[in-house]
Design a protein around this motif. Structure first.
Motif, PDB file in Angstrom:
ATOM      1  N   SER A  11       0.829  -1.247   0.052  1.00  0.00           N
ATOM      2  CA  SER A  11      -0.047   0.069  -0.101  1.00  0.00           C
ATOM      3  C   SER A  11       1.006   1.245   0.036  1.00  0.00           C
ATOM      4  CB  SER A  11      -0.862  -0.004   1.192  1.00  0.00           C
ATOM      5  OG  SER A  11      -1.541   1.385   1.341  1.00  0.00           O
ATOM      6  N   THR A  12       0.406   2.133  -0.893  1.00  0.00           N
ATOM      7  CA  THR A  12       1.373   3.332  -0.769  1.00  0.00           C
ATOM      8  C   THR A  12       0.990   4.465  -0.003  1.00  0.00           C
ATOM      9  OG1 THR A  12      -0.289   4.191  -2.630  1.00  0.00           O
ATOM     10  CG2 THR A  12       1.631   3.172  -3.420  1.00  0.00           C
ATOM     11  N   VAL A  13       0.068   4.189   0.812  1.00  0.00           N
ATOM     12  CA  VAL A  13      -0.673   5.204   2.042  1.00  0.00           C
ATOM     13  C   VAL A  13      -0.487   4.438   3.219  1.00  0.00           C
ATOM     14  CG1 VAL A  13      -1.897   6.523   0.552  1.00  0.00           C
ATOM     15  CG2 VAL A  13      -2.875   4.494   1.743  1.00  0.00           C
ATOM     16  N   TYR A  14       0.369   3.179   3.476  1.00  0.00           N
ATOM     17  CA  TYR A  14       0.249   2.551   4.792  1.00  0.00           C
ATOM     18  C   TYR A  14       0.795   3.434   5.754  1.00  0.00           C
ATOM     19  CZ  TYR A  14      -0.029  -1.713   7.472  1.00  0.00           C
ATOM     20  OH  TYR A  14      -0.363  -2.569   8.450  1.00  0.00           O
ATOM     21  N   GLY A  15       2.158   3.805   5.268  1.00  0.00           N
ATOM     22  CA  GLY A  15       2.747   4.788   6.287  1.00  0.00           C
ATOM     23  C   GLY A  15       2.103   6.052   6.750  1.00  0.00           C
ATOM     24  N   LEU A  16       1.497   6.595   5.938  1.00  0.00           N
ATOM     25  CA  LEU A  16       0.626   7.656   6.220  1.00  0.00           C
ATOM     26  C   LEU A  16      -0.338   7.650   6.926  1.00  0.00           C
ATOM     27  CD1 LEU A  16       0.333  10.697   5.570  1.00  0.00           C
ATOM     28  CD2 LEU A  16      -0.662  10.340   3.510  1.00  0.00           C
ATOM     29  N   GLN A  17      -1.083   6.329   6.672  1.00  0.00           N
ATOM     30  CA  GLN A  17      -2.156   6.073   7.564  1.00  0.00           C
ATOM     31  C   GLN A  17      -1.657   5.973   9.209  1.00  0.00           C
ATOM     32  OE1 GLN A  17      -3.504   2.859   5.144  1.00  0.00           O
ATOM     33  NE2 GLN A  17      -5.619   3.798   5.234  1.00  0.00           N
ATOM     34  N   PHE A  18      -0.703   5.361   9.370  1.00  0.00           N
ATOM     35  CA  PHE A  18       0.102   5.156  10.837  1.00  0.00           C
ATOM     36  C   PHE A  18       0.366   6.655  11.285  1.00  0.00           C
ATOM     37  CE2 PHE A  18      -0.065   0.681  10.105  1.00  0.00           C
ATOM     38  CZ  PHE A  18       0.434   0.207  11.301  1.00  0.00           C
ATOM     39  N   LEU A  19       0.980   7.630  10.264  1.00  0.00           N
ATOM     40  CA  LEU A  19       1.226   8.847  10.875  1.00  0.00           C
ATOM     41  C   LEU A  19       0.260   9.708  11.219  1.00  0.00           C
ATOM     42  CD1 LEU A  19       3.913  10.954   9.089  1.00  0.00           C
ATOM     43  CD2 LEU A  19       1.659  12.208   9.790  1.00  0.00           C
ATOM     44  N   VAL A  20      -1.067   9.727  10.691  1.00  0.00           N
ATOM     45  CA  VAL A  20      -2.163  10.489  10.991  1.00  0.00           C
ATOM     46  C   VAL A  20      -2.898   9.616  12.356  1.00  0.00           C
ATOM     47  CG1 VAL A  20      -4.530  11.099  10.500  1.00  0.00           C
ATOM     48  CG2 VAL A  20      -2.611  11.316   8.753  1.00  0.00           C
ATOM     49  N   GLY A  21      -2.922   8.329  12.237  1.00  0.00           N
ATOM     50  CA  GLY A  21      -3.009   7.658  13.397  1.00  0.00           C
ATOM     51  C   GLY A  21      -2.589   7.990  14.757  1.00  0.00           C
ATOM     52  N   GLN A  22      -1.280   8.191  14.417  1.00  0.00           N
ATOM     53  CA  GLN A  22      -0.472   8.505  15.632  1.00  0.00           C
ATOM     54  C   GLN A  22      -0.908   9.950  16.407  1.00  0.00           C
ATOM     55  OE1 GLN A  22       3.579   8.095  15.103  1.00  0.00           O
ATOM     56  NE2 GLN A  22       3.906   5.913  15.183  1.00  0.00           N
ATOM     57  N   GLY A  23      -0.936  10.744  15.510  1.00  0.00           N
ATOM     58  CA  GLY A  23      -1.451  12.296  15.886  1.00  0.00           C
ATOM     59  C   GLY A  23      -2.814  12.132  16.335  1.00  0.00           C
ATOM     60  N   TYR A  24      -3.528  11.182  15.944  1.00  0.00           N
ATOM     61  CA  TYR A  24      -5.068  11.098  16.458  1.00  0.00           C
ATOM     62  C   TYR A  24      -4.920  10.603  17.898  1.00  0.00           C
ATOM     63  CZ  TYR A  24      -9.788   8.941  16.495  1.00  0.00           C
ATOM     64  OH  TYR A  24     -10.886   7.968  16.563  1.00  0.00           O
ATOM     65  N   GLY A  25      -4.122   9.597  18.245  1.00  0.00           N
ATOM     66  CA  GLY A  25      -3.914   8.948  19.305  1.00  0.00           C
ATOM     67  C   GLY A  25      -3.439  10.054  20.416  1.00  0.00           C
ATOM     68  N   VAL A  26      -2.095  10.702  19.979  1.00  0.00           N
ATOM     69  CA  VAL A  26      -1.499  11.507  20.828  1.00  0.00           C
ATOM     70  C   VAL A  26      -2.233  12.656  21.411  1.00  0.00           C
ATOM     71  CG1 VAL A  26       0.626  13.152  20.660  1.00  0.00           C
ATOM     72  CG2 VAL A  26       0.971  10.751  19.978  1.00  0.00           C
ATOM     73  N   LEU A  27      -3.095  13.361  20.253  1.00  0.00           N
ATOM     74  CA  LEU A  27      -3.736  14.343  20.675  1.00  0.00           C
ATOM     75  C   LEU A  27      -4.759  14.012  21.719  1.00  0.00           C
ATOM     76  CD1 LEU A  27      -4.818  16.669  17.473  1.00  0.00           C
ATOM     77  CD2 LEU A  27      -3.792  17.461  19.730  1.00  0.00           C
ATOM     78  N   ALA A  28      -5.487  12.931  21.803  1.00  0.00           N
ATOM     79  CA  ALA A  28      -6.262  12.390  22.645  1.00  0.00           C
ATOM     80  C   ALA A  28      -5.593  12.279  24.103  1.00  0.00           C
ATOM     81  CB  ALA A  28      -7.172  11.243  22.318  1.00  0.00           C
ATOM     82  N   LEU A  29      -4.598  11.727  23.964  1.00  0.00           N
ATOM     83  CA  LEU A  29      -3.742  11.619  25.462  1.00  0.00           C
ATOM     84  C   LEU A  29      -3.433  12.784  25.928  1.00  0.00           C
ATOM     85  CD1 LEU A  29      -2.675   9.684  27.554  1.00  0.00           C
ATOM     86  CD2 LEU A  29      -0.675   9.377  25.981  1.00  0.00           C
ATOM     87  N   VAL A  30      -2.730  13.801  25.113  1.00  0.00           N
ATOM     88  CA  VAL A  30      -2.581  15.243  25.589  1.00  0.00           C
ATOM     89  C   VAL A  30      -3.644  15.734  26.185  1.00  0.00           C
ATOM     90  CG1 VAL A  30      -1.715  17.578  24.880  1.00  0.00           C
ATOM     91  CG2 VAL A  30      -0.348  15.416  24.121  1.00  0.00           C
TER      92      VAL A  30
END
Length: 428
Positions: free
Chosen positions: A229-248
């Motif tokens: 998948s050409t967007v696999y890494g990008l999906q993980f990148l956005v997913g990390q921002g999604y989780g980090v913001l919630a925890l912050v």
């Protein structure tokens, strides 16, 4: 610093409040309890230890996402500026300093998953052509393993992973040490420090995206060697921002019950962070749905099976709940202006987001294995997906809370400090 009678002042003590130690103690207790449960489940079920390692990978990816994602969001803040950075900087720095924990979590995945060939098909069958002739793997899997051998081999796995960790450790060290030096600057040279942090962060965000993509491919995507998948890494990148913001946000709301965060955590900034969460939710939704729509409409026999493995055999229920937890609920709730400004309601949304991140990662990992793809079934071993990640996340949280107590919670040399100390009505 002089203040008008309308302006609030910082308290003398800027350290984390005493109750953070209580958070850490509770996290350690939860980690110990669920560790014991995970070990018991491993002995009770025939497939328990297999699921134990898969669940360990899930826990690794969640805690790794908090640590590296926190550092990435810290660099994004240095590039974008704004008052919100004064609030999130210390929690994000604390997250970046927890990187040793995901590194320790990585070692069992690499040792048992690769060297002992317990996770990855390409490690289990390095001679893919012979394995295919013996009907141990399919011809498609054999072809993929042979074609991708340059990347999917133990040496590349270890070297790439260790290199990525080394780069992230370097960035974590530089960002945190420079932050302390800026705070200690007796006559803060604002343009100098802004330029210094922008320079390292601009290059750092690009490096982070590249290295994260490599690790996402090696650690998770390669569980199914036929998938690409050409967007696999990008999906993980956005997913990390999604989780980090919630925890912050959860961290700040918890800390806002006492000084010094109580003074600077205004409703205005809380609302802004809620809007940023909404933006990440929309981006996360867009990437996942666009990828699914393109592949499904293309109907390529090389791509469709990956989704079929995660939809058929009762996995469709899990996928549907993933959509509900991950996107529908946060998207619908964060549309509300009032919800983003009420702490108790925003806490509920952030908890749902972190749970959804774990749920989505389970949906990504488990169907890669032959006993689970298109065959969702309950077993005692499946409970490891509850016990192991909970234990790993709890121990990570304990270390995170420890790091929060290491430094003042407010960066006193931040140029936005005076503005954030103004009363709320000044921006009405």
């Amino acid at each position: 610093m002089s203040h008008s009678h309308h302006t609030k002042t910082l308290p003398d003590q800027l350290a984390a409040p005493a109750f953070v130690a209580g958070w850490r103690s509770r996290a350690l207790v939860i980690g110990a309890i669920f560790s014991a449960v995970a070990v018991v489940l491993g002995f009770l079920s025939g497939d328990g230890w297999s699921h134990f390692l898969r669940a360990w990978l899930l826990g690794l990816m969640i805690t790794f996402g908090f640590s590296v994602g926190g550092m990435a969001l810290l660099m994004v803040q240095y590039l974008s500026g704004g008052k919100w950075g004064l609030l999130v900087r210390r929690p994000l720095e604390a997250m970046s300093r927890t990187l040793p924990i995901p590194f320790l979590y990585f070692l069992p995945v690499a040792i048992f998953g690769v060297n002992f060939k317990k996770l990855y098909l390409w490690a289990q069958y390095p001679d893919a052509a012979s394995a295919a002739k013996q009907h141990l793997i399919t011809n498609e899997q054999a072809h993929a393993i042979i074609f991708k051998h340059g990347m999917l081999n133990p040496t590349t796995f270890w070297v790439t992973s260790l290199f990525c960790f080394a780069v992230w450790f370097l960035y974590s060290y530089l960002l945190n040490s420079w932050s302390l030096k800026r705070d200690a600057d007796p006559a803060p040279n604002v343009p100098y420090w802004q330029t210094k942090f922008e320079n390292i962060s601009g290059f750092g965000v690009v490096v982070y995206a590249i290295l994260l993509t490599a690790c996402a491919i090696l650690w998770v995507m390669s569980l199914d060697p036929t998938w690409y998948s050409t967007v696999y890494g990008l999906q993980f990148l956005v997913g990390q921002g999604y989780g980090v913001l919630a925890l912050v946000i959860l961290t700040l709301i918890g800390l806002s019950n006492a000084e010094p965060i109580k003074t600077i955590f205004r409703v205005t900034e809380q609302h802004d962070l809620g809007k940023l969460c909404f933006a990440f939710t929309m981006l996360n939704m867009y990437l996942a749905f666009a990828s699914f729509l393109i592949i499904w409409s293309g109907n390529s026999p090389e791509e469709i099976p990956w989704y079929l493995d995660r939809i058929r055999g009762n996995w469709g229920v899990i996928a549907t709940l993933d959509v509900i937890f991950h996107w529908l609920i946060p998207f619908s709730l964060l549309l509300s202006r009032d919800l983003k400004r009420i702490k108790s309601r925003l806490v509920v949304v952030c908890c749902i987001m972190i749970f959804a991140r774990c749920w989505d990662m389970w949906w990504l990992i488990e169907p890669n294995f032959a006993d689970a793809r298109r065959n969702l079934h309950f077993s005692v071993g499946m409970l490891e997906y509850l016990a192991v990640p909970t234990a790993l996340i709890a121990f990570w949280m304990a270390y995170y809370f420890t790091q929060l107590t290491k430094r003042p919670l407010v960066a006193t040399n931040d140029p936005h400090l005076a503005e954030i100390l103004e009363p709320e009505h000044a921006h009405a």
